[in-house]
Design a protein around this motif. Structure first.
Motif, mmCIF file in Angstrom:
data_model
loop_
_atom_site.group_PDB
_atom_site.id
_atom_site.type_symbol
_atom_site.label_atom_id
_atom_site.label_comp_id
_atom_site.label_asym_id
_atom_site.label_seq_id
_atom_site.Cartn_x
_atom_site.Cartn_y
_atom_site.Cartn_z
ATOM 1 N N SER A 164 -1.589 -0.720 0.029
ATOM 2 C CA SER A 164 -0.382 -0.053 -0.452
ATOM 3 C C SER A 164 0.376 -1.024 -1.324
ATOM 4 O O SER A 164 0.193 -2.212 -1.234
ATOM 5 C CB SER A 164 0.498 0.369 0.733
ATOM 6 N N PHE A 165 1.271 -0.529 -2.174
ATOM 7 C CA PHE A 165 2.042 -1.407 -3.044
ATOM 8 C C PHE A 165 2.833 -0.678 -4.110
ATOM 9 O O PHE A 165 2.665 0.489 -4.303
ATOM 10 C CB PHE A 165 1.106 -2.387 -3.736
ATOM 11 N N THR A 166 3.690 -1.437 -4.885
ATOM 12 C CA THR A 166 4.484 -0.964 -6.024
ATOM 13 C C THR A 166 5.464 -2.005 -6.546
ATOM 14 O O THR A 166 5.452 -3.104 -6.080
ATOM 15 C CB THR A 166 5.259 0.326 -5.702
ATOM 16 N N GLU B 297 -2.815 -8.523 -0.050
ATOM 17 C CA GLU B 297 -2.135 -9.405 -1.008
ATOM 18 C C GLU B 297 -2.297 -8.943 -2.441
ATOM 19 O O GLU B 297 -1.566 -9.412 -3.328
ATOM 20 C CB GLU B 297 -2.638 -10.854 -0.872
ATOM 21 N N GLU B 298 -3.236 -8.002 -2.699
ATOM 22 C CA GLU B 298 -3.386 -7.504 -4.075
ATOM 23 C C GLU B 298 -2.112 -6.839 -4.567
ATOM 24 O O GLU B 298 -1.827 -6.826 -5.773
ATOM 25 C CB GLU B 298 -4.570 -6.519 -4.171
ATOM 26 N N ASN B 299 -1.309 -6.319 -3.645
ATOM 27 C CA ASN B 299 -0.067 -5.648 -4.028
ATOM 28 C C ASN B 299 0.920 -6.612 -4.682
ATOM 29 O O ASN B 299 1.446 -6.357 -5.767
ATOM 30 C CB ASN B 299 0.583 -5.006 -2.797
ATOM 31 N N ILE B 300 1.177 -7.720 -4.018
ATOM 32 C CA ILE B 300 2.147 -8.671 -4.551
ATOM 33 C C ILE B 300 1.571 -9.409 -5.763
ATOM 34 O O ILE B 300 2.307 -9.747 -6.700
ATOM 35 C CB ILE B 300 2.600 -9.684 -3.459
ATOM 36 N N GLU B 301 0.260 -9.632 -5.778
ATOM 37 C CA GLU B 301 -0.348 -10.299 -6.925
ATOM 38 C C GLU B 301 -0.267 -9.401 -8.165
ATOM 39 O O GLU B 301 -0.059 -9.894 -9.280
ATOM 40 C CB GLU B 301 -1.795 -10.667 -6.613
ATOM 41 N N PHE B 302 -0.410 -8.107 -7.979
ATOM 42 C CA PHE B 302 -0.269 -7.166 -9.092
ATOM 43 C C PHE B 302 1.173 -7.180 -9.593
ATOM 44 O O PHE B 302 1.432 -7.197 -10.797
ATOM 45 C CB PHE B 302 -0.664 -5.764 -8.638
ATOM 46 N N TRP B 303 2.115 -7.177 -8.669
ATOM 47 C CA TRP B 303 3.532 -7.192 -9.047
ATOM 48 C C TRP B 303 3.860 -8.458 -9.851
ATOM 49 O O TRP B 303 4.537 -8.406 -10.882
ATOM 50 C CB TRP B 303 4.401 -7.111 -7.803
ATOM 51 N N ILE B 304 3.373 -9.606 -9.402
ATOM 52 C CA ILE B 304 3.612 -10.872 -10.097
ATOM 53 C C ILE B 304 2.966 -10.845 -11.485
ATOM 54 O O ILE B 304 3.561 -11.294 -12.475
ATOM 55 C CB ILE B 304 3.056 -12.059 -9.283
ATOM 56 N N ALA B 305 1.746 -10.300 -11.571
ATOM 57 C CA ALA B 305 1.054 -10.215 -12.862
ATOM 58 C C ALA B 305 1.842 -9.355 -13.841
ATOM 59 O O ALA B 305 1.937 -9.679 -15.030
ATOM 60 C CB ALA B 305 -0.354 -9.644 -12.661
ATOM 61 N N CYS B 306 2.427 -8.267 -13.354
ATOM 62 C CA CYS B 306 3.226 -7.396 -14.216
ATOM 63 C C CYS B 306 4.494 -8.105 -14.681
ATOM 64 O O CYS B 306 4.920 -7.955 -15.837
ATOM 65 C CB CYS B 306 3.593 -6.105 -13.485
ATOM 66 N N GLN C 99 -8.618 -0.380 -12.713
ATOM 67 C CA GLN C 99 -9.815 0.440 -12.894
ATOM 68 C C GLN C 99 -10.524 0.694 -11.566
ATOM 69 O O GLN C 99 -10.369 -0.063 -10.603
ATOM 70 C CB GLN C 99 -10.776 -0.230 -13.882
ATOM 71 N N ASN C 100 -11.314 1.760 -11.531
ATOM 72 C CA ASN C 100 -12.039 2.102 -10.307
ATOM 73 C C ASN C 100 -12.962 0.957 -9.903
ATOM 74 O O ASN C 100 -13.654 0.369 -10.734
ATOM 75 C CB ASN C 100 -12.867 3.371 -10.514
ATOM 76 N N ASP C 101 -12.937 0.647 -8.599
ATOM 77 C CA ASP C 101 -13.745 -0.435 -8.035
ATOM 78 C C ASP C 101 -13.358 -1.806 -8.576
ATOM 79 O O ASP C 101 -14.190 -2.721 -8.613
ATOM 80 C CB ASP C 101 -15.236 -0.188 -8.296
ATOM 81 N N ALA C 102 -12.111 -1.950 -9.017
ATOM 82 C CA ALA C 102 -11.623 -3.274 -9.437
ATOM 83 C C ALA C 102 -11.645 -4.207 -8.231
ATOM 84 O O ALA C 102 -11.488 -3.763 -7.093
ATOM 85 C CB ALA C 102 -10.203 -3.161 -9.990
ATOM 86 N N PRO C 103 -11.849 -5.508 -8.436
ATOM 87 C CA PRO C 103 -11.940 -6.447 -7.302
ATOM 88 C C PRO C 103 -10.707 -6.458 -6.405
ATOM 89 O O PRO C 103 -10.808 -6.715 -5.213
ATOM 90 C CB PRO C 103 -12.161 -7.805 -7.986
ATOM 91 N N GLN C 104 -9.521 -6.181 -6.979
ATOM 92 C CA GLN C 104 -8.298 -6.103 -6.184
ATOM 93 C C GLN C 104 -7.548 -4.810 -6.530
ATOM 94 O O GLN C 104 -6.351 -4.824 -6.791
ATOM 95 C CB GLN C 104 -7.421 -7.336 -6.423
ATOM 96 N N GLU C 105 -8.269 -3.727 -6.488
ATOM 97 C CA GLU C 105 -7.713 -2.427 -6.881
ATOM 98 C C GLU C 105 -6.514 -2.041 -6.008
ATOM 99 O O GLU C 105 -6.585 -2.087 -4.787
ATOM 100 C CB GLU C 105 -8.783 -1.347 -6.766
ATOM 101 N N VAL C 106 -5.427 -1.666 -6.670
ATOM 102 C CA VAL C 106 -4.233 -1.257 -5.938
ATOM 103 C C VAL C 106 -4.234 0.258 -5.773
ATOM 104 O O VAL C 106 -4.922 0.982 -6.499
ATOM 105 C CB VAL C 106 -2.947 -1.713 -6.675
ATOM 106 N N ASN C 107 -3.468 0.720 -4.831
ATOM 107 C CA ASN C 107 -3.492 2.129 -4.445
ATOM 108 C C ASN C 107 -2.523 2.945 -5.298
ATOM 109 O O ASN C 107 -1.352 3.081 -4.973
ATOM 110 C CB ASN C 107 -3.121 2.247 -2.968
#
Length: 236
Positions: free
Chosen positions: A219-221, A111-120, A145-153
């Protein structure tokens, strides 16, 4: 010639030497047995704890939580759900479609993928310079950042560009990363979503069935969409 003396505090000098020595050895044996028993008990507790964690990791959410999700799903008509299958754009531009896809990604632990997209998406709507700096930092620390709690690929080059520009961010600082996450979701997660029970049950008007959780690689984008509701609370 010097004589070495060894003293045993447990020995009672009033007792015969053989009897006193037997008590000492017997006491040490009991102490050793007690230590071994404690170690075995601790090992059993650890194994039981690991087993419980594994069971909790794979078990279904509480029934109350499932019923809450089902209440949301019943608002979606099969006709609306069918539209989501026409393109990834139409899925994300629909509020219920975005929520349903997010629930699907949670079953795959991505879910970090879609949460990152929404944040952007929310970040690009910022107008105040101070808010741009604060939100950019929050996105970077949570997803980039490296080792971020929801680091995206992300690839090394994309991450490096963001890292160098994060002290003076612009509204386009995350465009490349968002685009990559979007493309990966479209080509990977979206394809599986259309074949999932979550989606098939919706287009056929069936109640949602329990979904097994399974670990998948991240995975994500992303890309730009104007109809997604801005909600900073989702990612801050």
């Amino acid at each position: 010639m010097e004589t070495s003396l060894v003293f045993f505090s447990q020995l009672n000098m009033c007792e015969p030497k053989e009897k006193a020595f037997f008590k000492l050895i017997h006491g040490l044996g009991k102490e050793e047995t007690s230590k071994e028993a404690k170690i075995r008990a601790k090992e059993k507790r650890n194994r039981l704890s690991l087993l419980v964690q594994k069971l909790e990791f794979h078990e279904e959410p509480p029934s109350s939580s499932r019923s809450g999700n089902l209440a949301k799903e019943t608002r979606v008509s099969p006709e609306e759900a069918v539209i989501w299958g026409e393109s990834f754009d139409k899925l994300l531009s629909h509020k219920d479609g975005l929520e349903t896809f997010t629930r699907f990604l949670k079953t795959e632990f991505s879910e970090e993928n879609i949460e990152f997209w929404i944040a952007c998406e929310d970040f690009k709507k910022s107008e105040d310079p101070q808010q741009i700096i604060l939100k950019a930092k929050a996105i970077y620390e949570k997803f980039i950042q490296n080792d971020a709690p929801q680091e995206v690929n992300l690839d090394f080059h994309t991450k490096e560009v963001i890292t160098k520009s994060i002290t003076h961010p612009t509204l386009h600082s995350f465009d490349a990363a968002q685009s990559r996450v979007y493309q990966l979701m479209e080509q990977d997660s979206y394809t599986r979503f259309l074949k999932s029970d979550i989606y098939l049950d919706l287009i056929e008007g069936r109640p949602q069935r329990p979904t097994n959780l399974r670990r998948r690689s991240r995975s994500f984008t992303c890309a730009e969409f104007q109809d997604v509701k801005s909600d900073v609370a989702i990612w801050l």
